[in-house]
Design an enzyme around this catalytic site. Structure first.
Site, PDB file in Angstrom:
ATOM      1  N   LYS A   1       4.384   2.534   8.658  1.00  0.00           N
ATOM      2  CA  LYS A   1       3.133   3.236   8.961  1.00  0.00           C
ATOM      3  C   LYS A   1       1.944   2.263   9.048  1.00  0.00           C
ATOM      4  CE  LYS A   1       2.595   6.913   6.504  1.00  0.00           C
ATOM      5  NZ  LYS A   1       2.176   7.799   5.398  1.00  0.00           N
TER       6      LYS A   1
ATOM      7  N   THR B   1      -6.105  12.687   5.863  1.00  0.00           N
ATOM      8  CA  THR B   1      -4.760  12.844   6.422  1.00  0.00           C
ATOM      9  C   THR B   1      -4.731  14.006   7.411  1.00  0.00           C
ATOM     10  OG1 THR B   1      -3.810  11.915   4.429  1.00  0.00           O
ATOM     11  CG2 THR B   1      -2.326  13.175   5.830  1.00  0.00           C
TER      12      THR B   1
ATOM     13  N   LYS C   1       0.875  -1.180   0.000  1.00  0.00           N
ATOM     14  CA  LYS C   1       0.000   0.000   0.000  1.00  0.00           C
ATOM     15  C   LYS C   1       0.902   1.217   0.000  1.00  0.00           C
ATOM     16  CE  LYS C   1      -4.169   1.726   0.273  1.00  0.00           C
ATOM     17  NZ  LYS C   1      -3.827   2.512  -0.940  1.00  0.00           N
TER      18      LYS C   1
ATOM     19  N   LYS D   1       5.428   2.085  -2.766  1.00  0.00           N
ATOM     20  CA  LYS D   1       5.313   3.488  -3.171  1.00  0.00           C
ATOM     21  C   LYS D   1       5.601   3.575  -4.658  1.00  0.00           C
ATOM     22  CE  LYS D   1       4.652   7.618  -1.224  1.00  0.00           C
ATOM     23  NZ  LYS D   1       3.845   7.960  -0.049  1.00  0.00           N
TER      24      LYS D   1
ATOM     25  N   ASN E   1      -2.919  19.914   0.085  1.00  0.00           N
ATOM     26  CA  ASN E   1      -4.102  19.121   0.434  1.00  0.00           C
ATOM     27  C   ASN E   1      -4.142  18.770   1.923  1.00  0.00           C
ATOM     28  OD1 ASN E   1      -6.403  17.425   0.055  1.00  0.00           O
ATOM     29  ND2 ASN E   1      -5.021  15.674   0.105  1.00  0.00           N
TER      30      ASN E   1
ATOM     31  N   SER F   1      -7.935   5.075   3.307  1.00  0.00           N
ATOM     32  CA  SER F   1      -7.697   4.293   2.087  1.00  0.00           C
ATOM     33  C   SER F   1      -8.044   2.825   2.329  1.00  0.00           C
ATOM     34  CB  SER F   1      -6.225   4.377   1.671  1.00  0.00           C
ATOM     35  OG  SER F   1      -6.018   5.461   0.805  1.00  0.00           O
TER      36      SER F   1
HETATM   37  P1  NAD Z   1       0.392  18.835  -1.854  1.00  0.00           P
HETATM   38  O1  NAD Z   1       1.239  18.842  -3.077  1.00  0.00           O
HETATM   39  O2  NAD Z   1      -1.085  19.010  -1.978  1.00  0.00           O
HETATM   40  O3  NAD Z   1       0.897  19.960  -0.824  1.00  0.00           O
HETATM   41  C1  NAD Z   1       2.231  20.217  -0.546  1.00  0.00           C
HETATM   42  C2  NAD Z   1       2.332  21.707  -0.242  1.00  0.00           C
HETATM   43  O4  NAD Z   1       3.627  22.003   0.240  1.00  0.00           O
HETATM   44  C3  NAD Z   1       2.118  22.600  -1.466  1.00  0.00           C
HETATM   45  O5  NAD Z   1       1.238  23.649  -1.132  1.00  0.00           O
HETATM   46  C4  NAD Z   1       3.510  23.171  -1.751  1.00  0.00           C
HETATM   47  O6  NAD Z   1       3.451  24.474  -2.312  1.00  0.00           O
HETATM   48  C5  NAD Z   1       4.068  23.216  -0.338  1.00  0.00           C
HETATM   49  N1  NAD Z   1       5.527  23.300  -0.262  1.00  0.00           N
HETATM   50  C6  NAD Z   1       6.473  22.664  -0.999  1.00  0.00           C
HETATM   51  N2  NAD Z   1       7.700  23.060  -0.606  1.00  0.00           N
HETATM   52  C7  NAD Z   1       7.527  23.934   0.403  1.00  0.00           C
HETATM   53  C8  NAD Z   1       8.403  24.690   1.229  1.00  0.00           C
HETATM   54  N3  NAD Z   1       9.727  24.597   1.094  1.00  0.00           N
HETATM   55  N4  NAD Z   1       7.872  25.506   2.176  1.00  0.00           N
HETATM   56  C9  NAD Z   1       6.543  25.600   2.331  1.00  0.00           C
HETATM   57  N5  NAD Z   1       5.658  24.920   1.590  1.00  0.00           N
HETATM   58  C10 NAD Z   1       6.150  24.099   0.638  1.00  0.00           C
HETATM   59  O7  NAD Z   1       0.746  17.466  -1.113  1.00  0.00           O
HETATM   60  P2  NAD Z   1      -0.038  16.759   0.093  1.00  0.00           P
HETATM   61  O8  NAD Z   1      -0.838  15.657  -0.478  1.00  0.00           O
HETATM   62  O9  NAD Z   1      -0.677  17.793   0.940  1.00  0.00           O
HETATM   63  O10 NAD Z   1       1.192  16.096   0.857  1.00  0.00           O
HETATM   64  C11 NAD Z   1       2.043  16.866   1.703  1.00  0.00           C
HETATM   65  C12 NAD Z   1       2.923  15.927   2.500  1.00  0.00           C
HETATM   66  O11 NAD Z   1       2.108  15.059   3.267  1.00  0.00           O
HETATM   67  C13 NAD Z   1       3.822  15.021   1.649  1.00  0.00           C
HETATM   68  O12 NAD Z   1       5.040  14.810   2.326  1.00  0.00           O
HETATM   69  C14 NAD Z   1       3.054  13.715   1.588  1.00  0.00           C
HETATM   70  O13 NAD Z   1       3.903  12.603   1.363  1.00  0.00           O
HETATM   71  C15 NAD Z   1       2.448  13.704   2.970  1.00  0.00           C
HETATM   72  N6  NAD Z   1       1.262  12.871   3.059  1.00  0.00           N
HETATM   73  C16 NAD Z   1       0.150  13.177   2.344  1.00  0.00           C
HETATM   74  C17 NAD Z   1      -0.958  12.347   2.437  1.00  0.00           C
HETATM   75  C18 NAD Z   1      -2.230  12.674   1.708  1.00  0.00           C
HETATM   76  O14 NAD Z   1      -3.204  11.928   1.879  1.00  0.00           O
HETATM   77  N7  NAD Z   1      -2.306  13.755   0.965  1.00  0.00           N
HETATM   78  C19 NAD Z   1      -0.919  11.204   3.250  1.00  0.00           C
HETATM   79  C20 NAD Z   1       0.232  10.940   3.998  1.00  0.00           C
HETATM   80  C21 NAD Z   1       1.325  11.786   3.880  1.00  0.00           C
END
Ligand code: NAD
Length: 417
Positions: free
Chosen positions: A80, A176, A56, A92, A207, A345
């Site tokens: 996780k 999340t 996953k 992944k 997100n 999920s």
């Molecule tokens: P996303 O692309 O929607 O959001 C990431 C945000 O971070 C964007 O707004 C981007 O502009 C910002 N960003 C990038 N570099 C930056 C910096 N240096 N300073 C400030 N902001 C910065 O992605 P997401 O889905 O929200 O995921 C974010 C993190 O959470 C990732 O590490 C992802 O692996 C982790 N994550 C997400 C989920 C999920 O369900 N979306 C689940 C588990 C983990």
């Protein structure tokens, strides 16, 4: 991980098994561009360990993606899923691409191309992808559709995080951020802290960061700063994440930190600060929801927050983690704090397989039960064994993986020990 293995006295087999991914799939994905040219993108699907169930893990579209990054992320997925006791192993995927440089049609072709490259190594009982950075429910929908085209079967459980009309689960988009809030709530309650007394800065208003900020503000926490890759905003009296998010999505313009052009910002006297300054704010909780390596040995000394909530995967390097420990800054670790997404999920996968679909309130209840229950076990263990929360989460996780591996027989068993 050596310290974790030693502490648990795991069998040598476990160390060997978890030393490297079990399968690395790599492909060159050709995509016809709108101008008629052909581009070829590097893509990966890496399955690290499946001893507790099918793989996953999300699929990331980012220019910096490479095999090492995908392998590391797949290992964290193993940990996780085990920390929160889901019947999954870890995997992944990723594509080395800047998705913002693609048109919608090009993005659709790339998403479908990814599935054509890897359809035979994934499956509802084999490995179930999901969204990650720069992939969303639309991308998951195209991918599920491509899988259905290839196999001539509707198999919604092939991928999670789909649009609701294609078998996506209620509550998945916010899961999340919501899960991270549940973990923060559980910790704050244990420490006798009220949400109303806690200030929060969020790095990464994407997100996960948006849903977290919105729900945290609704619960009474004060969100005093937000950042994205272009810059950051700060207001001591508190920001309202909802209209800021709407404005960001409407304008799609991030240059120069456009949040401050919205009426909300003008009303609230918002300061523009640099995204690095956000990390150094004197807040109760610093939420890291952007990417890996946000806090490193170079900037850890600037952190003044009382606690860090890791929504991103791997936002604190191990060297920086040691410094945070020395400074008594609590870290609520990624494998626990961001597990809400994979829990919902899992619930989506269960609904797809049974054909029985549930309401959002029921899903949020199940999410809370599973995540808070596992978080409390982890907090208890940290107190009992006098270790930090990351070590406690890893102990909880590796113990379960080791037990699954041991069920098949280990060196000790076969030697009659
Ligand atoms: P996303 O692309 O929607 O959001 C990431 C945000 O971070 C964007 O707004 C981007 O502009 C910002 N960003 C990038 N570099 C930056 C910096 N240096 N300073 C400030 N902001 C910065 O992605 P997401 O889905 O929200 O995921 C974010 C993190 O959470 C990732 O590490 C992802 O692996 C982790 N994550 C997400 C989920 C999920 O369900 N979306 C689940 C588990 C983990």
């Amino acid at each position: 991980m050596a310290g974790i293995y030693d502490r648990l006295e795991v069998d040598e087999d476990v160390r060997r098994q978890l030393q490297q991914p079990s399968r690395i799939h790599e492909a060159a994905i050709p995509v016809r561009m709108d101008d008629g040219s052909l581009r070829v993108f590097n893509g990966w699907r890496i399955q690290y360990d499946q001893s507790r169930g099918p793989g996953k893990g999300g699929i990331r579209f980012h220019p910096d993606v490479d095999a090492d990054e995908v392998a590391t992320l797949s290992f964290w997925m193993v940990l996780k899923c085990a920390v929160v006791n889901l019947p999954f192993g870890g995997a992944k995927g990723g594509v080395q691409v800047d998705p913002k440089s693609l048109s919608r049609l090009e993005l659709e072709r790339l998403s479908r191309g990814y599935i054509r490259a890897f359809y035979d190594v994934i499956g509802p009982d084999r490995d179930i992808p999901a969204p990650d950075v720069n992939t969303n429910e639309t991308v998951m929908g195209w991918m599920a559709d491509e899988y259905a085209e290839i196999t001539r079967m509707k198999v919604p459980a092939i991928i999670t995080g789909k649009p609701p009309g294609m078998g996506g689960s209620a509550g998945r988009a916010a899961a999340t951020g919501r899960g991270a809030l549940y973990v923060l709530d559980a910790w704050a309650e244990r420490k006798g802290k009220n949400p109303e007394d806690l200030t929060i800065a969020v790095q990464g208003f994407g997100n996960a960061g948006y849903h977290f900020a919105r729900l945290a503000q609704e619960s009474g926490y004060r969100i005093v700063a937000l950042s994205d890759s272009q810059g950051a905003i700060h207001a001591d009296q508190g920001l309202d994440p909802e209209p800021i998010w709407r404005h960001k999505n409407e304008t799609r313009e991030l240059k120069g930190m456009v949040y401050c052009e919205s009426s909300v910002c003008t009303e609230n006297d918002v300061d523009q600060i640099s995204k690095d300054d956000l990390l150094a704010l004197d807040v109760d909780v610093l939420v890291l929801a952007a990417l890996e390596n946000a806090i490193t040995a170079d900037n850890v000394d600037k952190v003044r927050a009382g606690a860090i909530l890791e929504i991103a995967n791997g936002p604190v390097t191990s060297e920086a983690d040691k410094h945070l420990n020395e400074k008594n800054i609590t870290v609520l670790p990624d494998v626990l704090a961001n597990a809400g997404g994979v829990i919902v999920s899992y619930l989506e996968w269960v609904q797809n397989r049974t054909g029985d679909y549930w309401s959002e309130s029921y899903i949020n209840e199940r999410l809370a039960d599973q995540l808070v229950g596992q978080a409390q076990l982890c907090f208890d263990r940290a107190e009992e064994e006098k270790v930090d929360y990351r070590v406690a989460a890893y102990l909880q996780s590796v113990e379960r993986i080791a037990s699954a591996l041991a069920s098949r027989g280990t060196q000790r068993y076969f030697n009659g020990d």
